[in-house]
Design a protein around this motif. Structure first.
Motif, short mmCIF file in Angstrom:
data_model
loop_
_atom_site.label_atom_id
_atom_site.label_comp_id
_atom_site.label_asym_id
_atom_site.label_seq_id
_atom_site.Cartn_x
_atom_site.Cartn_y
_atom_site.Cartn_z
N CYS A 1 -29.34 -34.85 20.88
CA CYS A 1 -28.77 -36.15 21.31
C CYS A 1 -27.40 -35.98 21.94
CB CYS A 1 -28.69 -37.11 20.13
SG CYS A 1 -30.32 -37.58 19.48
N CYS B 1 -36.70 -40.43 19.87
CA CYS B 1 -36.25 -41.24 21.02
C CYS B 1 -37.06 -42.53 21.05
CB CYS B 1 -36.44 -40.45 22.32
SG CYS B 1 -35.82 -41.34 23.78
N PRO C 1 -28.35 -34.08 28.94
CA PRO C 1 -28.18 -35.42 29.53
C PRO C 1 -29.48 -36.18 29.74
CG PRO C 1 -27.83 -33.71 31.17
CD PRO C 1 -27.95 -33.00 29.85
N ASN C 2 -30.58 -35.54 29.84
CA ASN C 2 -31.84 -36.23 30.13
C ASN C 2 -32.85 -36.13 28.99
OD1 ASN C 2 -31.04 -36.95 32.83
ND2 ASN C 2 -31.38 -34.80 33.41
N CYS D 1 -31.43 -42.30 21.07
CA CYS D 1 -31.69 -40.98 20.54
C CYS D 1 -31.19 -40.86 19.10
CB CYS D 1 -31.02 -39.93 21.42
SG CYS D 1 -31.35 -38.23 20.89
N ALA E 1 -25.36 -35.77 24.69
CA ALA E 1 -25.61 -36.08 26.10
C ALA E 1 -24.95 -35.08 27.05
CB ALA E 1 -25.10 -37.49 26.40
#
Length: 511
Positions: A72, A94, A78-79, A85, A74
């Motif tokens: 989690c 998620c 990031p994706n 999350c 980011a």
């Protein structure tokens, strides 16, 4: 080739042991000692290699070398999630926010879920409605209990039993809802007058009967049975010159009294208002006699004599034919067996108060006689009980000015000589009425006549001077000289007869 000047780069692949993972796992020298690690057989050569399992990273050859990866984060990933999350041990969850959905929130954006939003909104609205309905029901139950408490406290059950048993048929019990409907929820536009005891409203009942609804500011019911008896006795008063009590509402803290509606305003407005020039001497004397008869009836003709306690021109009403209706028993008292009522606090109106009552705090029938004497003076002088001398001087008491004029034998100076006619033929008549007034204003109550005696004296005066009163000079329309200036016939509008001068009108109560 300059990059290779320092040497050729070599990639080394570590291999532990020379046996397979299955074989190595049975030996103490097994290298994959970290939790969350796994053994991988090397195909190119004998031996095996250790790696951290998915979701972990670090050194699998150390006991606590494999640590959880925070998917989690980011910054690093990031994706990793298109929704919300939540990191777990070795993995992550998620999920889409409430009210949105996605087939794969790890890879696809979450979009609003219309049906869910609508369902949630409907549920919330339904919950609010249920709670509101419950609160309203609870409030109504409390209100009903409170109404029942006031009803019992004010003797409602006692009065109801007397009505259904046939003992009483002269009074009606109204609910608060009925009176609210009759007065447009006690709208200010229905207000007829207001005073120290409360407010008077014009009301129209379901049968189109017009009534005066009187909401008291205070009315202390100390004994429910006695209060009910007083209500019954007031409703049984049957005199053409006394306003009739129709009924009451007992389910409120302060009982509301309902009286017959009198359309033509007060005596005060007749003689002091815009219509003053129309009030003839003949009409004034009739009003005086009828008022005296009403008070005499209250003092003598009921089962328990009633002292009005606040007699004044503002409490003498006039109907369509200018017949007197005595009203507003705001300070009235039932006469005790000793014929005297001891009052802790003075009630009444300045200018009309009996001086003996002020000193001794004892209310008797003679207190009403004194107050009536002031009303009689208003009728023959055209002045108010408290008036300005010469129009702009200091305020003076009408009773005091009149008694001084009588002592100095100049009573004609204070009388309304316009009533005597151009040739002053009626001046002796006015002087006779003035003598009756002076007797009513005696300083000592025992020296004053009773209201029955006052009635007889006024009747005798009217009979003795009947020829003069009906002579051609006085034989005019009793109230209106010029019909073009008179208000329209029928029920005059409240704008004509209910004026700001009436704002001190007090509510009829029993205490």
């Amino acid at each position: 080739m300059e990059e290779l000047a320092r040497g050729i780069p070599i990639i080394l692949e570590w291999i532990a042991g020379n046996e397979t993972c299955k074989e190595a796992a049975l030996k103490e020298s097994y290298a994959c000692v970290a939790n969350n690690s796994k053994c991988i057989d090397v195909i190119e050569a004998p031996g095996y290699r250790c790696n951290c399992t998915q979701g972990y990273e670090g050194n699998p050859y150390l006991k606590d070398g494999c640590r959880d990866i925070n998917e989690c984060n980011a910054t690093r990933f990031p994706n990793s999630c298109k929704g919300i999350c939540t990191n777990t041990d070795g993995s992550y969850d998620c999920k889409c926010p409430l009210g949105t959905h996605s087939g794969d929130p790890k890879n696809k954006e979450c979009v609003p879920q219309v049906k869910l939003v609508i369902g949630i909104c409907i549920s919330i609205i339904f919950l609010i409605i249920c709670i509101s309905t419950l609160l309203i029901k609870i409030q109504r139950m409390k209100l009903e209990k409170e109404k029942q408490r006031f009803y019992d406290q004010n003797g409602g059950h006692i009065l109801y039993q007397k009505i259904i048993s046939g003992q009483v048929n002269t009074v009606e019990i109204f609910t608060e809802e009925v009176l609210k409907n009759a007065t447009n929820n006690f709208d200010s536009g229905q207000k007829l007058g207001a005073g120290g005891h409360g407010i008077v409203y014009k009301g129209i009942l379901r049968d189109n009967n017009v009534v005066a609804v009187k909401r008291s500011n205070f009315l202390h019911v100390t004994d429910a049975e006695e209060f009910v008896q007083e209500i019954i006795m007031l409703s049984q008063i049957n005199h053409r010159n006394v306003v009739r009590l129709i009924g009451c509402c007992l389910e409120v803290e302060v009982p509301i009294l309902v009286y017959e509606f009198i359309s033509n305003g007060t005596l005060s407005y007749l003689i002091h208002g815009d219509s003053r020039r129309y009030a003839s001497l003949k009409l004034r004397l009739r009003i005086a006699q009828e008022s005296a008869e009403a008070l005499a009836y209250l003092h003598l003709s009921t089962n328990r004599p009633i002292i009005h306690g606040d007699v004044k021109s503002l409490h003498i009403m006039l109907d369509d034919s200018y017949t007197v209706k005595v009203t507003d028993f705001g300070a009235s008292r039932w006469l005790s067996n000793e014929a005297v009522e001891q009052i802790a606090m003075v009630q009444g109106t300045r200018g009309y108060l009996d001086p003996e009552y002020l000193q001794e705090r004892k209310l008797t029938e003679k207190s009403d006689v004194y107050s009536f004497g002031v009303v009689l003076l208003e009728l023959i002088t055209g002045k108010k009980a408290i008036y300005r001398h010469d129009g702009d001087g200091d305020f003076e008491s009408l009773a005091g000015s009149f008694l001084r004029a009588m002592e100095e034998e100049r009573v004609e100076n204070i009388l309304d000589t316009s009533l005597a006619g151009a040739s002053m033929e009626a001046l002796p008549l006015l002087q006779e009425v003035a003598k009756v007034g002076s007797m009513c204003l005696s300083a000592k109550g025992k020296e004053r006549p009773s209201m029955a005696e006052v009635t007889d004296m006024l009747k005798a005066v009217r009979i003795a001077w009947r020829d003069l009163l009906v002579s051609s000079e006085y034989n005019v329309t009793e109230v209106f000289v010029d019909s073009s200036e008179a208000p329209p016939s029928g029920n005059p509008s409240s704008a004509v007869f209910w004026t700001p001068d009436m704002q001190s009108l007090e509510v009829e109560t029993l205490r």
